[in-house]
Design a protein around this motif. Structure first.
Motif, short mmCIF file in Angstrom:
data_model
loop_
_atom_site.label_atom_id
_atom_site.label_comp_id
_atom_site.label_asym_id
_atom_site.label_seq_id
_atom_site.Cartn_x
_atom_site.Cartn_y
_atom_site.Cartn_z
N SER A 207 0.85 -1.18 0.00
CA SER A 207 0.00 0.00 0.00
C SER A 207 0.89 1.24 0.00
O SER A 207 2.06 1.18 -0.39
N TYR B 126 -7.90 -5.42 1.56
CA TYR B 126 -9.01 -5.36 0.62
C TYR B 126 -10.30 -5.64 1.37
O TYR B 126 -10.43 -6.67 2.04
N HIS C 285 -4.89 0.48 -8.20
CA HIS C 285 -4.53 1.57 -7.29
C HIS C 285 -5.18 2.89 -7.68
O HIS C 285 -5.19 3.83 -6.89
N VAL D 85 -1.60 -4.39 1.17
CA VAL D 85 -2.90 -3.79 0.93
C VAL D 85 -3.98 -4.60 1.64
O VAL D 85 -3.95 -5.84 1.63
#
Length: 1150
Positions: free
Chosen positions: A278, A286, A298, A284
């Motif tokens: 990230s 989700y 992104h 990241v």
């Protein structure tokens, strides 16, 4: 615009027109004057077109002008004035404003005018049939007819309102209603009459313009199929489209079903995506369902980046719509009648007007549209070649190709109007495409004559290079920001058609010869002012050393130097400082001869004060003066502004001189296809392929066929190994309706399989996906990067040591070219000069390749010393009588120089006066001439028959340039004939000239060319005769060298003894003089004496012929003799031939 803010004078004028009561219009007494006032107001309106807007808001045309011309048409003056006013009110807004305004305020006025025009068109559909035929055609009504045609043109030109007209296909729009009104009024028949009548050809361009606007929203295919049952192909195509839509809908339904999770939507869960960072260092997170993760990016939630205006793709023109059936039917009938009766004649007249430049600007676009539209209609409606014969020729191909080239050049130069030029180029491309389609249709005709004509046309367009490479150029130069996607579609389809026709044409022939043009470019560099050298004391000393050495070795100064500017406003006396600065600049730039020439020229202009040296200055003093000027701190003017420097730089830029060489070569279709193997050509195809779902099946087939030619036929599939191409293939393979694109799917799988097979043996293949590749890169990627050996030579340590040793030994030997010295000494004899130079630079022995640059052939310009001048003069005196003076001097001279330098020096020393005096002389044996030459001399002075002047002049020039003067070649016959034909006076005058010149040269010792000036009419006539000129050449007299010389000249190299020898040869014997004297006593033609002598002619003729044969044999056997012996022979022959001079049949008698 509000009607209440209308100008009071304009409102009063409109009120004075009249008024409409129910359906009757009552005009006022001043109606005609009011109409003229309105025309005058429109002529003086401002840039916002306020008068036009106010009249539109007041609906003057709908409420006043139309009722006047329909109810009061018997008043011819009023009718004419109203038509003039209506033409002015309905002219297009683009003509009023020049272009679509960019300023918001002016653009608002532009849109207001357009809205009023649309209102005029709306009312015109119902009243047009009331006035167009109210007048009877008279001879003086041509101007009125032209205005009516312009009015029709203006109304048809009004664009549709997309917000008001939201009609579907087969529904009648405002334009359709207007066309139907035209049909009901019979105006379409009038247009066809004007197009076909021979007496109405002056309206050809107006008629074509009206027709093009009538068919503005139509396509030839829709008109051909109007009123006919749908064909099987159309039904199959519609079924395929419906099937594709059904499959797409089912695929979307399945996708939505799979996306539904098994759990409740409130428990979607959160997931950590490992390996995908990230903003920080963490992975990241989700927060959605896994079925949506494949669409994750992104860029979600970010603002969409605005595309710059200059990078926006060009927009396609508005799509075509299907008009109402009754409109399409009458337009179809119009097309059929127009093709049968009007097309060929009208297109011929329009083409002639365009070629003769009798039309307005851009009127050729109507011709291009008509060509493509009606030829396409003819193809679809039972093709007949005779209906379009006027535009089916090589001239049509050439005309369109020239316009395409012109539009492309204007699109590059006129960038503000690039979109307009692009639309015009699209029209030309469609016309070119239609010509190819028609030729292809002719090739499939059952008529043998038509097929033969098509074969002739194809032979011409395939032979010429311009027609073959036009598609290559357009594809290579395609710009998506200026040219719409429809242009690219037509370009791809036209290229596919051309290649298919060319391939079929080549298959039936073993060898095809085509024209080939090669453009050779030569760069002509403008003279640039070099920068001044550094002005430090050390640099100045170094500069002076180089300048002094150059002055000592330089041969000549710069002549014609002007130290002042006569056109300058600065007085001459004040330009002395500028002259001094110019001398210093020349010295700083190491141009010694130029500086010395300027110094001497300035000395003559400003002798006061000896600023530039005294008049009798010595050479050493001049050198010291130049050195003082070099180191002096002179006042200089301020530097020019940067803008001026840029302008001067533009004038001095390199110019390219092009020369086109045309040749013929054997054509190979596969080699021609290789020209398309370039990323610049593949990219437009892939750009069009991105919209594969919107393309027609034929367009997708054209794209796939071209890519197949490159990947399969040329085996250059690696050209498509690019990441954006693979993304497009992935989209096609994942399309739910991929079964509708079987050809594309098959080709995409083939390319992907080839890539993965290559990736198994080339581990760099995935990196290569990031770049577009040229042909060389494709070969390296498939065949190996190191397979093609490098041209760089490999040097072993022993060879490097050998080269270093040899270079150190010879670098101080002052040889002219050290590389040429080292090459035969190296053990490796295969090394080239370039390889040795590159290795010396790589080893650091030389700083740059320029230090070892090969000297150009030729001699250097150096000064002549006194010893060298004396040596040259001695050699000239020694060899001046030889056959090759210059060649002998070149062999003996100590300081070697070129022939040109020696000639210039001999001329400057005054040893020769003409370059021709130094030409190599070719001597011939004077006593052994050929038979033809002897016979020519024998009759040269007697029979002055007319000859080819050019050939004689060429022979004379060759004799004067190639032969030395040789008075010993004067034979007895030619000299004898000069005396007996009355030329003894010119011979004696020539002899005196030679003797007088010999005396002058003995007394004064001056050897200069002496002109021979004839002062009497007899001598002047003799100088103009060819026979006398040949005699002059034989004794050594030179003809005029150029147009600046008028007289023959005695050369400077003839010594007095030679002149007297030539004069002695010209001395006549006593018998010859007697013969010359008796000539005056010869009887005139028609006298009794002549009649008596004619009786004795036969016996004397035989004796004369026998004597000539005897003399010919004697001369052929005579050996070479000296000049004196030859002179004695001539005098002996003259005395021997004296008895025959009285024979009227003997040569020399008249």
């Amino acid at each position: 615009m509000d009607l209440y803010v209308m100008n009071c004078e304009l409102l009063a004028t409109c009120s004075a027109l009249g008024y409409l009561e129910e359906d009757t219009y009552h005009r006022e007494p001043d109606c005609l004057e009011s109409v003229k006032d309105l025309i005058r107001y429109l002529r003086h309106e401002d840039d916002t077109r306020d008068t036009r807007q106010q009249l539109g808001a007041g609906q003057i045309l709908q409420n006043d002008l139309l009722p006047i011309i329909t109810q009061h048409s018997q008043d011819k003056a009023l009718f004419d004035a109203c038509i003039r006013l209506m033409v002015n009110l309905t002219q297009p807004a683009l003509l009023c404003f020049g272009k679509v305004p960019d300023d918001p305020t002016v653009r608002h006025h532009f849109l207001e005018v357009v809205s009023y025009l649309q209102a005029y068109k709306e009312v015109g559909k119902s009243v047009k049939n009331k006035f167009l035929f109210t007048m009877t055609r008279q001879e003086e009504d041509n101007l009125l007819i032209e205005r009516i045609l312009l009015l029709v043109r203006n109304v048809l030109h009004v664009p549709a309102d997309p917000y008001e007209e939201k009609n579907v296909d087969d529904d009648a729009s405002v334009h359709d209603k207007l066309l139907w009104a035209i049909h009901m009024s019979g105006l379409d028949d009038l247009i066809k009459f004007l197009a076909s009548a021979q007496s109405e050809q002056q309206w050809s361009m107006h008629v074509l313009e009206v027709i093009s606007l009538m068919f503005r929203d139509q396509t030839p295919e829709l008109l051909v199929s109007a009123g006919q049952a749908r064909s099987a192909q159309e039904k199959q195509r519609d079924a395929q489209e419906l099937e594709a839509l059904r499959q797409k809908e089912q695929a979307e339904k399945r996708s939505r079903t799979l996306q539904r999770g098994t759990r409740h939507s409130r428990f979607g869960g959160s997931y950590v995506v490992q390996g995908l960072k990230s903003i920080g260092e963490k992975d990241v997170i989700y927060h959605r369902g896994l079925h949506n993760f494949k669409n994750y990016t992104h860029d979600e939630g970010k603002a969409v980046r605005r595309v710059p205006k200059r990078k926006l793709h060009a927009r396609d023109s508005e799509g075509k719509r299907r008009s109402a059936l009754n409109v399409r039917l009458f337009l179809r009938e119009f097309c059929v009648d127009f093709l049968e009766n009007c097309y060929n004649r009208l297109m011929y007249l329009v083409k002639e007007g365009l070629i003769r430049e009798q039309a307005q600007q851009h009127d050729e676009t109507y011709y291009l549209w008509a060509l493509s539209f009606f030829m396409a209609f003819n193809r679809g409606n039972g093709f007949r070649a005779d209906l379009v014969s006027e535009t089916m020729s090589i001239r049509a191909f050439h005309f369109i190709e020239r316009n395409i080239t012109n539009y492309y050049e204007m699109m590059l130069t006129d960038r503000k109007e690039a979109t307009s030029w692009s639309r015009r180029m699209h029209l030309a491309l469609k016309a070119y495409q239609e010509l190819l389609l028609t030729v292809n249709e002719m090739d499939r005709s059952r008529d043998e004559n038509i097929r033969q004509s098509a074969n002739v046309i194809k032979s011409n367009i395939f032979y010429l290079m311009e027609y073959r490479e036009i598609f290559l150029t357009l594809l290579r130069k395609f710009d998506e920001t200026k040219q719409p996607r429809t242009f690219l579609r037509d370009l791809v389809e036209s290229t596919h058609l051309f290649l298919r026709m060319l391939e079929r044409f080549c298959k039936g022939r073993n060898n095809l010869v085509v024209q080939k043009k090669r453009v050779k470019r030569k760069k002509s560099k403008g003279r640039k002012n070099p920068t001044a050298a550094e002005t430090t004391p050390e640099a100045l000393e170094e500069t002076w050393g180089a300048v002094a050495e150059e002055l000592r070795l330089s041969e000549a100064l710069t002549e014609g130097a002007v130290p002042f500017d006569a056109a300058s406003e600065t007085p001459l006396e004040e330009q002395r400082t500028e002259a001094m600065v110019r001398v210093q600049d020349a010295l700083l730039n190491r141009r010694g001869p130029e500086a010395l020439g300027l110094l001497r020229a300035a000395r003559e202009v400003w002798p006061e004060g000896d600023v530039f040296g005294s008049a009798d200055v010595e050479p050493e003093e001049e050198l010291q003066l130049l050195k003082q000027i070099l180191i002096a701190n002179l006042p200089r003017p301020p530097p020019p502004e940067p803008g001026m420097e840029e302008e001067d730089g533009e004038l001095e830029e390199e110019e390219e001189l092009e020369s086109v060489r045309v040749s013929e070569t054997e054509f190979n279709f596969l080699d021609f296809i290789k020209r398309f193997a370039s990323p610049n050509i593949v990219r437009p195809y892939l750009l069009l392929l991105r919209s594969y779902s919107q393309n027609s099946p034929h367009t997708n087939h054209c794209i796939t066929r071209m890519l197949h030619r490159l990947a399969v036929d040329l085996k250059m599939d690696a050209l498509l190994f690019q990441l954006s191409v693979f993304c497009l293939f992935n989209k096609i393979l994942g399309d739910p309706v991929a079964t509708a694109y079987k050809e594309l799917v098959t080709f995409a799988k083939f390319v992907l399989n080839r890539f993965f097979a290559l990736a198994a043996i080339n581990n760099k293949a995935f990196v290569e996906l990031l770049f577009w590749k040229s042909v060389g890169a494709v070969r390296e990627m498939t065949e190996g990067y190191s397979k093609e050996g490098s041209k760089k030579a490999k040097w072993t340590p022993e060879e490097e040591d050998e080269l270093r040793t040899l270079y150190v030994e010879h670098r101080d030997s002052e040889v002219p070219d050290i590389v040429e010295t080292l090459l035969p000494l190296l053990s490796n004899t295969t090394l080239t000069r370039r390889q040795v130079v590159a290795q010396l630079v790589a080893m650091g022995l030389v700083d740059s390749v320029k230090d070892l640059k090969k000297q150009r052939k030729g001699t250097r310009i150096v000064l002549w010393t006194e010893e060298q001048e004396e040596e040259l003069q001695m050699l000239f005196e020694e060899f001046r009588d030889s056959d090759d003076v210059l060649g002998n001097i070149l062999k003996k001279v100590t300081a070697k120089r070129s022939r040109a330098r020696l000639v210039d020096k001999l001329l400057s020393m005054g040893l020769v006066s003409d370059r021709r005096e130094l030409h190599k002389k070719r001597r011939r044996n004077p006593n052994a001439p050929g038979k033809k030459e002897f016979l020519a001399d024998l009759t040269g002075g007697l029979t002055e028959e007319p000859m080819d002047g050019d050939e004689e002049e060429e022979e004379d020039e060759e004799e004067s340039e190639g032969e030395d003067w040789c008075w010993s070649t004067v034979d007895k016959w030619s000299l004898k004939l000069y005396f007996v034909t009355g030329m003894s006076g010119p011979l004696l005058w020539l002899q005196n000239c030679l003797n007088r010149t010999a005396d002058d040269r003995e007394e004064e010792g001056l050897f200069q060319p002496v002109p021979i000036v004839p002062l009497t009419e007899e001598n002047e006539d003799a100088m103009e005769k060819k026979s006398f000129q040949r005699l002059l050449r034989k004794i050594g007299v030179r003809a005029p060298a150029d147009e600046q010389e008028s007289f023959w000249r005695i050369p400077a190299q003839m010594r007095p003894s030679q002149l007297r020898g030539a004069a002695e040869v010209l001395s006549p014997s006593q018998d010859a003089l007697a013969a010359g004297a008796e000539e005056s006593e010869q009887p005139t033609p028609g006298s009794p004496i002549l009649e008596q002598q004619q009786g004795e002619a036969d016996s004397h003729e035989q004796r004369a012929q026998a004597l000539r044969a005897l003399l010919l044999a004697r001369k052929m056997k005579q050996p070479s003799a000296s000049a004196e012996h030859t002179g004695q022979q001539i005098r002996h022959w003259l005395s021997e031939m004296a008895p025959y001079s009285q024979n009227p049949m003997c040569p020399g008698s008249k």
